[in-house]
Motif scaffolding. Structure first.
Motif, PDB file in Angstrom:
ATOM      1  N   ALA A 258      -5.509  -6.184 -10.909  1.00 31.43           N
ATOM      2  CA  ALA A 258      -6.614  -5.564 -10.740  1.00 31.43           C
ATOM      3  C   ALA A 258      -6.897  -4.937  -9.134  1.00 31.43           C
ATOM      4  O   ALA A 258      -7.780  -4.057  -9.003  1.00 31.43           O
ATOM      5  N   HIS A 259      -5.745  -5.248  -8.240  1.00 34.40           N
ATOM      6  CA  HIS A 259      -5.977  -5.154  -6.908  1.00 34.40           C
ATOM      7  C   HIS A 259      -5.448  -3.517  -6.852  1.00 34.40           C
ATOM      8  O   HIS A 259      -4.574  -3.018  -7.368  1.00 34.40           O
ATOM      9  N   ALA A 260      -6.052  -2.771  -5.742  1.00 33.49           N
ATOM     10  CA  ALA A 260      -5.715  -1.458  -5.561  1.00 33.49           C
ATOM     11  C   ALA A 260      -3.999  -1.353  -5.247  1.00 33.49           C
ATOM     12  O   ALA A 260      -3.618  -2.494  -4.566  1.00 33.49           O
ATOM     13  N   LEU A 261      -3.336  -0.512  -5.483  1.00 30.06           N
ATOM     14  CA  LEU A 261      -2.100  -0.407  -5.230  1.00 30.06           C
ATOM     15  C   LEU A 261      -1.894   0.480  -4.069  1.00 30.06           C
ATOM     16  O   LEU A 261      -2.415   1.183  -3.696  1.00 30.06           O
ATOM     17  N   ASN A 262      -0.733   0.043  -3.026  1.00 34.13           N
ATOM     18  CA  ASN A 262      -0.335   0.776  -2.073  1.00 34.13           C
ATOM     19  C   ASN A 262       0.865   0.402  -1.575  1.00 34.13           C
ATOM     20  O   ASN A 262       1.417  -0.629  -1.210  1.00 34.13           O
ATOM     21  N   VAL A 263       1.931   1.233  -2.042  1.00 34.92           N
ATOM     22  CA  VAL A 263       3.589   1.048  -1.944  1.00 34.92           C
ATOM     23  C   VAL A 263       3.835   0.898  -0.423  1.00 34.92           C
ATOM     24  O   VAL A 263       4.693   0.007  -0.192  1.00 34.92           O
ATOM     25  N   TRP A 264       3.191   1.336   0.445  1.00 33.49           N
ATOM     26  CA  TRP A 264       3.408   1.491   1.833  1.00 33.49           C
ATOM     27  C   TRP A 264       2.874   0.273   2.494  1.00 33.49           C
ATOM     28  O   TRP A 264       3.465  -0.308   3.613  1.00 33.49           O
ATOM     29  N   ALA A 265       1.879  -0.414   1.863  1.00 34.33           N
ATOM     30  CA  ALA A 265       1.332  -1.692   2.832  1.00 34.33           C
ATOM     31  C   ALA A 265       2.100  -2.953   2.908  1.00 34.33           C
ATOM     32  O   ALA A 265       2.244  -3.163   3.984  1.00 34.33           O
ATOM     33  N   PRO A 266       3.164  -3.025   1.994  1.00 31.54           N
ATOM     34  CA  PRO A 266       3.977  -4.282   2.365  1.00 31.54           C
ATOM     35  C   PRO A 266       5.048  -4.161   3.703  1.00 31.54           C
ATOM     36  O   PRO A 266       5.516  -4.790   4.175  1.00 31.54           O
ATOM     37  N   LEU A 267       5.501  -2.471   3.663  1.00 33.76           N
ATOM     38  CA  LEU A 267       6.093  -2.164   4.644  1.00 33.76           C
ATOM     39  C   LEU A 267       5.490  -2.171   6.153  1.00 33.76           C
ATOM     40  O   LEU A 267       6.112  -2.478   6.938  1.00 33.76           O
ATOM     41  N   GLN A 268       4.334  -1.612   5.920  1.00 32.36           N
ATOM     42  CA  GLN A 268       3.432  -1.561   7.042  1.00 32.36           C
ATOM     43  C   GLN A 268       3.345  -2.934   7.730  1.00 32.36           C
ATOM     44  O   GLN A 268       3.361  -3.410   9.093  1.00 32.36           O
ATOM     45  N   GLU A 269       3.001  -4.124   6.725  1.00 31.06           N
ATOM     46  CA  GLU A 269       2.732  -5.658   7.325  1.00 31.06           C
ATOM     47  C   GLU A 269       4.075  -5.948   7.898  1.00 31.06           C
ATOM     48  O   GLU A 269       3.878  -6.860   8.725  1.00 31.06           O
ATOM     49  N   GLN A 270       5.227  -5.329   7.635  1.00 34.01           N
ATOM     50  CA  GLN A 270       6.382  -5.809   8.165  1.00 34.01           C
ATOM     51  C   GLN A 270       7.084  -5.077   9.246  1.00 34.01           C
ATOM     52  O   GLN A 270       8.079  -5.160   9.768  1.00 34.01           O
ATOM     53  N   HIS A 271       6.103  -4.047   9.874  1.00 33.18           N
ATOM     54  CA  HIS A 271       6.294  -3.335  11.107  1.00 33.18           C
ATOM     55  C   HIS A 271       7.575  -2.151  10.714  1.00 33.18           C
ATOM     56  O   HIS A 271       7.830  -1.961  11.771  1.00 33.18           O
ATOM     57  N   TRP A 272       7.346  -1.830   9.536  1.00 35.38           N
ATOM     58  CA  TRP A 272       8.388  -0.585   9.188  1.00 35.38           C
ATOM     59  C   TRP A 272       7.526   0.692  10.013  1.00 35.38           C
ATOM     60  O   TRP A 272       6.412   0.642  10.083  1.00 35.38           O
ATOM     61  N   ARG A 273       8.498   1.434  10.410  1.00 36.65           N
ATOM     62  CA  ARG A 273       7.979   2.640  11.221  1.00 36.65           C
ATOM     63  C   ARG A 273       8.085   3.939  10.376  1.00 36.65           C
ATOM     64  O   ARG A 273       8.685   3.993   9.644  1.00 36.65           O
TER      65      ARG A 273
ATOM     66  N   LEU B 205       5.206  -1.365 -10.165  1.00 31.90           N
ATOM     67  CA  LEU B 205       6.526  -1.711 -10.083  1.00 31.90           C
ATOM     68  C   LEU B 205       7.192  -0.934  -8.688  1.00 31.90           C
ATOM     69  O   LEU B 205       8.068  -1.760  -8.294  1.00 31.90           O
ATOM     70  N   VAL B 206       6.749   0.241  -8.284  1.00 34.80           N
ATOM     71  CA  VAL B 206       7.169   0.789  -7.052  1.00 34.80           C
ATOM     72  C   VAL B 206       6.823  -0.097  -5.851  1.00 34.80           C
ATOM     73  O   VAL B 206       7.382  -0.638  -4.875  1.00 34.80           O
ATOM     74  N   GLN B 207       5.444  -0.718  -6.025  1.00 34.82           N
ATOM     75  CA  GLN B 207       4.928  -1.654  -4.814  1.00 34.82           C
ATOM     76  C   GLN B 207       5.800  -3.101  -4.950  1.00 34.82           C
ATOM     77  O   GLN B 207       6.061  -3.535  -3.986  1.00 34.82           O
ATOM     78  N   ALA B 208       5.886  -3.594  -6.085  1.00 35.39           N
ATOM     79  CA  ALA B 208       6.839  -4.720  -6.215  1.00 35.39           C
ATOM     80  C   ALA B 208       8.231  -4.591  -5.629  1.00 35.39           C
ATOM     81  O   ALA B 208       8.690  -5.324  -4.977  1.00 35.39           O
ATOM     82  N   PHE B 209       8.864  -3.547  -5.830  1.00 33.39           N
ATOM     83  CA  PHE B 209      10.099  -3.224  -5.191  1.00 33.39           C
ATOM     84  C   PHE B 209       9.916  -3.093  -3.870  1.00 33.39           C
ATOM     85  O   PHE B 209      10.674  -3.657  -3.006  1.00 33.39           O
ATOM     86  N   SER B 210       9.023  -2.534  -3.235  1.00 28.94           N
ATOM     87  CA  SER B 210       8.779  -2.344  -1.678  1.00 28.94           C
ATOM     88  C   SER B 210       8.344  -3.644  -0.937  1.00 28.94           C
ATOM     89  O   SER B 210       8.869  -3.922  -0.048  1.00 28.94           O
ATOM     90  N   THR B 211       7.745  -4.484  -1.804  1.00 33.61           N
ATOM     91  CA  THR B 211       7.481  -5.831  -1.343  1.00 33.61           C
ATOM     92  C   THR B 211       8.634  -6.626  -0.996  1.00 33.61           C
ATOM     93  O   THR B 211       8.887  -7.432  -0.075  1.00 33.61           O
ATOM     94  N   ALA B 212       9.322  -6.696  -1.978  1.00 30.50           N
ATOM     95  CA  ALA B 212      10.807  -7.467  -2.148  1.00 30.50           C
ATOM     96  C   ALA B 212      11.801  -6.983  -0.957  1.00 30.50           C
ATOM     97  O   ALA B 212      12.376  -7.439  -0.295  1.00 30.50           O
ATOM     98  N   LEU B 213      11.706  -5.476  -1.043  1.00 28.07           N
ATOM     99  CA  LEU B 213      12.481  -4.798   0.087  1.00 28.07           C
ATOM    100  C   LEU B 213      12.234  -5.340   1.601  1.00 28.07           C
ATOM    101  O   LEU B 213      13.036  -5.472   2.292  1.00 28.07           O
TER     102      LEU B 213
END
Length: 267
Positions: A115-130, A185-193
């Motif tokens: 039920a949470h809002a989706l954000n593909v970029w959030a997992p990347l930003q949390e790991q300091h992707w630029r 699914l895209v967010q799940a992928f970016s989280t694992a990446l």
């Protein structure tokens, strides 16, 4: 390429040398069973032919996951049929995509939507992707520059997600997602990446790359089997819980003989 259960050697076994690899995106493909056994334990049908490509189908037959190393360029294909408000979608991942990253997406296929809002970029930003300032398309790049995630339109105007990893020798993989791929699914992928957790590979399966960091560890076959079996057990437990909940849900459809004006309930 039908999967088999992992088994340890038991008493008298000897420790084997493995390596923890960072960053995970450059770890190489890994053991396909990390993906396939979880799906099988989640109720997916294994439709692989003996000696042929891996091929699994979801319980409702709307999604197929395949791995074919016998064609060029080879790799993973995940295809979803059009259903309800969801358009047909497809994901292609190169054969050197680490199975732990593939599993980030395929595991999500077995879980109910969050039920949470989706954000593909959030997992990347949390790991300091630029985000490169002059990038032509919306892009995020890992801190070491070896992996990326991008959203863009091709020359024909078709929108798509594009990702991958590459070392300085040019070794790596790419992944493409149609714009219709479900966002979770895209967010799940970016989280694992983006995960900073290293992944493990046995001796002889460590890529020759100057951009990876390795840590040698000694692992008993029974330990490895137990870790892998725990993942399968978790999938079975989650599947059982979902099926039990679905079976126990009260029926909400109106009975054919019920009158719309009726207000009394039978007990």
């Amino acid at each position: 390429m039908r999967g088999k259960q992992w088994q340890g050697l038991g008493p008298g076994e000897q420790a084997e040398q493995h390596y923890l690899i960072e960053p995970r995106a450059l770890a190489g493909g890994g053991d396909l069973r990390h993906v396939s056994e979880f799906l099988r334990a989640s109720g997916w049908r294994d439709k692989s032919k003996s000696g042929g490509p891996l091929f699994l189908e979801s319980p409702d037959r709307t999604v197929r996951v395949a791995y074919d190393p016998y064609v060029l360029p080879g790799g993973w294909t995940i295809h979803g049929k059009a259903a309800g408000h969801q358009d047909e979608w497809r994901v292609n991942l190169g054969r050197q995509t680490p199975v732990e990253i593939v599993a980030g997406l395929t595991d999500a296929l077995t879980r109910p939507l969050s039920a949470h809002a989706l954000n593909v970029w959030a997992p990347l930003q949390e790991q300091h992707w630029r985000t490169p300032p002059n990038a032509e398309h919306v892009t995020a790049v890992s801190p070491d520059g070896s992996a990326w995630m991008q959203f863009h339109q091709d020359p024909n105007g078709e929108a798509m997600w594009w990702s991958g990893a590459k070392d300085q020798q040019g070794n790596g993989w790419t992944a493409s997602f149609t714009a219709t791929t479900p966002m979770h699914l895209v967010q799940a992928f970016s989280t694992a990446l983006a995960s900073p957790e290293p992944v493990m590979r046995p001796r002889g399966r460590v890529p020759h790359s100057g951009q990876i960091r390795t840590t040698s560890v000694s692992v008993l076959p029974s330990q490895l089997s137990a870790w892998q079996q725990a993942r399968i057990t978790a999938a079975r437990a989650a599947t059982w819980a979902r099926n039990s909940w679905a079976a126990s849900r009260p029926r909400t459809t109106t009975r054919p003989h019920a009158h719309a004006s009726g207000t009394r309930a039978r007990r």
